[in-house]
Design an enzyme around this catalytic site. Structure first.
Site, PDB file in Angstrom:
ATOM      1  N   LYS A 123       1.262  -1.192   0.136  1.00 20.10           N
ATOM      2  CA  LYS A 123      -0.264  -0.039   0.027  1.00 20.10           C
ATOM      3  C   LYS A 123       1.034   1.418  -0.042  1.00 20.10           C
ATOM      4  CE  LYS A 123       0.668   1.731   3.237  1.00 20.10           C
ATOM      5  NZ  LYS A 123       1.504   2.262   4.009  1.00 20.10           N
ATOM      6  N   TYR A 207      -5.201   4.028   5.865  1.00 15.60           N
ATOM      7  CA  TYR A 207      -4.967   2.412   6.865  1.00 15.60           C
ATOM      8  C   TYR A 207      -6.329   3.490   7.485  1.00 15.60           C
ATOM      9  CZ  TYR A 207      -0.747   0.226   6.818  1.00 15.60           C
ATOM     10  OH  TYR A 207       0.220  -0.702   6.519  1.00 15.60           O
TER      11      TYR A 207
HETATM   12  P1  NAD Z   1      12.872   1.811   2.784  1.00 17.87           P
HETATM   13  O1  NAD Z   1      12.297   3.229   1.881  1.00 17.87           O
HETATM   14  O2  NAD Z   1      12.627   0.580   4.501  1.00 17.87           O
HETATM   15  O3  NAD Z   1      12.844   0.560   1.417  1.00 17.87           O
HETATM   16  C1  NAD Z   1      12.318   0.842   0.397  1.00 17.87           C
HETATM   17  C2  NAD Z   1      13.472  -0.256  -0.844  1.00 17.87           C
HETATM   18  O4  NAD Z   1      13.416   0.008  -2.215  1.00 17.87           O
HETATM   19  C3  NAD Z   1      15.013  -0.499   0.017  1.00 17.87           C
HETATM   20  O5  NAD Z   1      15.269  -1.644   0.246  1.00 17.87           O
HETATM   21  C4  NAD Z   1      15.551   0.724  -1.694  1.00 17.87           C
HETATM   22  O6  NAD Z   1      17.251   0.440  -1.851  1.00 17.87           O
HETATM   23  C5  NAD Z   1      14.693   0.546  -2.307  1.00 17.87           C
HETATM   24  N1  NAD Z   1      14.483   1.212  -3.726  1.00 17.87           N
HETATM   25  C6  NAD Z   1      14.731   1.023  -4.863  1.00 17.87           C
HETATM   26  N2  NAD Z   1      14.963   1.695  -5.870  1.00 17.87           N
HETATM   27  C7  NAD Z   1      14.474   2.934  -5.634  1.00 17.87           C
HETATM   28  C8  NAD Z   1      14.933   3.833  -5.141  1.00 17.87           C
HETATM   29  N3  NAD Z   1      14.960   4.675  -6.883  1.00 17.87           N
HETATM   30  N4  NAD Z   1      14.521   5.101  -4.364  1.00 17.87           N
HETATM   31  C9  NAD Z   1      15.067   4.416  -3.221  1.00 17.87           C
HETATM   32  N5  NAD Z   1      14.759   3.245  -2.668  1.00 17.87           N
HETATM   33  C10 NAD Z   1      14.309   2.546  -3.543  1.00 17.87           C
HETATM   34  O7  NAD Z   1      10.454   1.465   2.021  1.00 17.87           O
HETATM   35  P2  NAD Z   1       9.808   0.302   3.534  1.00 17.87           P
HETATM   36  O8  NAD Z   1       9.376   1.187   4.829  1.00 17.87           O
HETATM   37  O9  NAD Z   1      10.291  -0.560   3.183  1.00 17.87           O
HETATM   38  O10 NAD Z   1       8.874   0.677   2.318  1.00 17.87           O
HETATM   39  C11 NAD Z   1       7.995  -0.071   0.473  1.00 17.87           C
HETATM   40  C12 NAD Z   1       6.687  -0.001   0.651  1.00 17.87           C
HETATM   41  O11 NAD Z   1       6.203  -0.770   1.651  1.00 17.87           O
HETATM   42  C13 NAD Z   1       6.412   0.721   0.749  1.00 17.87           C
HETATM   43  O12 NAD Z   1       4.934   1.207  -0.216  1.00 17.87           O
HETATM   44  C14 NAD Z   1       5.622   1.521   1.869  1.00 17.87           C
HETATM   45  O13 NAD Z   1       4.348   1.808   1.928  1.00 17.87           O
HETATM   46  C15 NAD Z   1       4.914  -0.260   2.200  1.00 17.87           C
HETATM   47  N6  NAD Z   1       5.365  -0.637   4.199  1.00 17.87           N
HETATM   48  C16 NAD Z   1       4.182  -1.022   3.924  1.00 17.87           C
HETATM   49  C17 NAD Z   1       3.917  -1.408   5.744  1.00 17.87           C
HETATM   50  C18 NAD Z   1       2.185  -2.153   6.377  1.00 17.87           C
HETATM   51  O14 NAD Z   1       2.261  -2.056   6.655  1.00 17.87           O
HETATM   52  N7  NAD Z   1       2.451  -2.704   5.078  1.00 17.87           N
HETATM   53  C19 NAD Z   1       4.638  -1.117   6.430  1.00 17.87           C
HETATM   54  C20 NAD Z   1       5.829  -0.086   5.639  1.00 17.87           C
HETATM   55  C21 NAD Z   1       5.824   0.088   4.333  1.00 17.87           C
END
Ligand code: NAD
Length: 352
Positions: A123, A207
């Site tokens: 999401k 949410y």
């Molecule tokens: P994060 O920044 O920790 O991770 C993002 C990942 O994408 C990293 O590994 C990064 O290296 C990679 N990536 C690849 N290309 C990139 C670019 N051009 N710029 C930046 N990063 C790049 O983020 P996250 O918190 O893991 O979130 C990722 C997704 O998961 C989002 O869509 C977020 O909304 C979702 N999320 C959902 C929940 C949930 O409870 N369902 C919780 C947290 C995050």
């Protein structure tokens, strides 16, 4: 029209290409090894009964080395963003789980479909409803499943609230209030960049939209919204605080808040003869519920494991999933689009 949210769902037209077998576990490829993938999803995949981690997709070779050690992955199970499409040749993988910044969801979902894989996409599903609809069309074309990372549908407090609301346990529901916010610390993160689909509403406000929909049991017909900033420098590109009101049929209303500068985490459903409150409401654990008459507390579950198992059971055996399909994602994106439109028009009422 009553919402289907909170109920159970089949995937229309889904080609159940996976042969059901009691012993079969579906293979999942995690795309993007950031916080959510590494701290929640990968550990959850050690607990799942119907799926397991079979590949990773990362742009960082040092992460690959670490993950190979931790999860016993082999060289052929490691992909990067460039060679990702060759995943088509890997029969171990049934589902691609897209855990990338929001602006990359659509691209990797479409690439996964081209490779013949089902998709779970985090999401918010996409940058806007138009992109989300394109993802749905792509899924329909290839007859593959598209699911959203709506983990709370598998969380027992939320199941209980949905049930109490459907049963009108405290009489007719009259209104909803909810908020989800936290302090987004690092000023350089993608969540503060517009091009990445950043901002509080996309990240956590979604949410509250979900909760309002599945407690009131209807789809909103109009929204009004306002944005506020206490730190215009840090939040130059994205929303810091948005408050919005959703109008539902039969005069029902939801007052909602999201924030990237302050902590809030609750939902409240007010009925004629009582109320239901959950706080915290949207966390991975430690949720606490109470009504006017009693508290309710369920043992902590691994939400991510239940969510991925629920989707795998759906794909393997046709068991209905708990409404975590792409159609739910599109509905939320339409509401988000309308909220941003209202903000841009100084709080004008936008009919959805
Ligand atoms: P994060 O920044 O920790 O991770 C993002 C990942 O994408 C990293 O590994 C990064 O290296 C990679 N990536 C690849 N290309 C990139 C670019 N051009 N710029 C930046 N990063 C790049 O983020 P996250 O918190 O893991 O979130 C990722 C997704 O998961 C989002 O869509 C977020 O909304 C979702 N999320 C959902 C929940 C949930 O409870 N369902 C919780 C947290 C995050």
């Amino acid at each position: 029209m009553a919402s289907s949210i909170g109920l159970i769902s089949l995937t229309p037209g889904l080609g159940h290409t996976i042969t059901s077998s009691k012993n079969k576990k579906l293979g999942i490829a995690l795309v993007g090894l950031g916080n959510y993938a590494s701290r929640q999803l990968a550990p959850a995949l050690l607990e799942t009964k119907m799926c397991s981690l079979k590949a990773i997709v990362t742009g960082t070779p040092s992460k690959a080395i670490e993950w190979k050690k931790t999860y016993g992955l082999k060289d052929h199970q490691i992909y990067n963003y460039e060679n990702f499409d060759t995943i088509a040749n890997n029969d171990e993988i049934d589902i691609v789980y897209v855990v990338l910044p929001n602006n990359m969801h659509k691209e990797f979902t479409l690439r996964a479909f081209k490779a013949g894989k089902h998709v779970i996409c985090e999401k918010p599903m996409a940058m806007n409803a138009q992109e989300a609809q394109q993802m749905i069309s792509a899924a329909e074309q290839v007859k593959l499943g598209l699911f959203i990372g709506y983990r709370l549908h598998y969380e027992p407090h939320h199941r209980e609230i949905i049930k109490l609301c459907q049963e009108e346990a405290f009489g007719k529901i009259k209104f909803f209030e909810g908020g989800f916010g936290f302090r987004a610390g690092n000023p350089n993160q993608w969540r503060l960049k517009k091009a990445y689909g950043g901002g509080a509403l996309m990240d956590v406000g979604i949410y509250v939209i979900q909760a309002a929909r599945y407690t009131l049991g209807h789809e909103p017909i109009a929204v009004t919204a306002r944005e506020y900033k206490t730190d215009p420098v840090k939040f130059k590109e994205v929303d810091e605080v948005i408050t919005w009101q959703m109008e539902f049929p039969e005069g029902l209303v939801a007052n909602c808040t999201t924030s990237f500068s302050a902590s809030t985490n609750h939902m409240f459903v007010a009925s004629e003869k009582g109320f239901i409150r959950l706080s915290p409401a949207y966390t991975y654990g430690g949720l606490g519920g109470y009504t006017r008459k009693y508290d309710f507390d369920f043992p902590q579950v691994n939400q991510q494991a239940l969510h991925m198992d629920g989707i795998s059971d759906h794909l393997l055996n046709g068991t209905p999933h708990l409404n975590v399909g792409g159609d739910e994602g599109v509905r939320d994106m339409k509401i988000i689009d309308a909220i941003f439109k209202s903000v841009a028009m100084d709080g004008k009422r936008i009919v959805i």
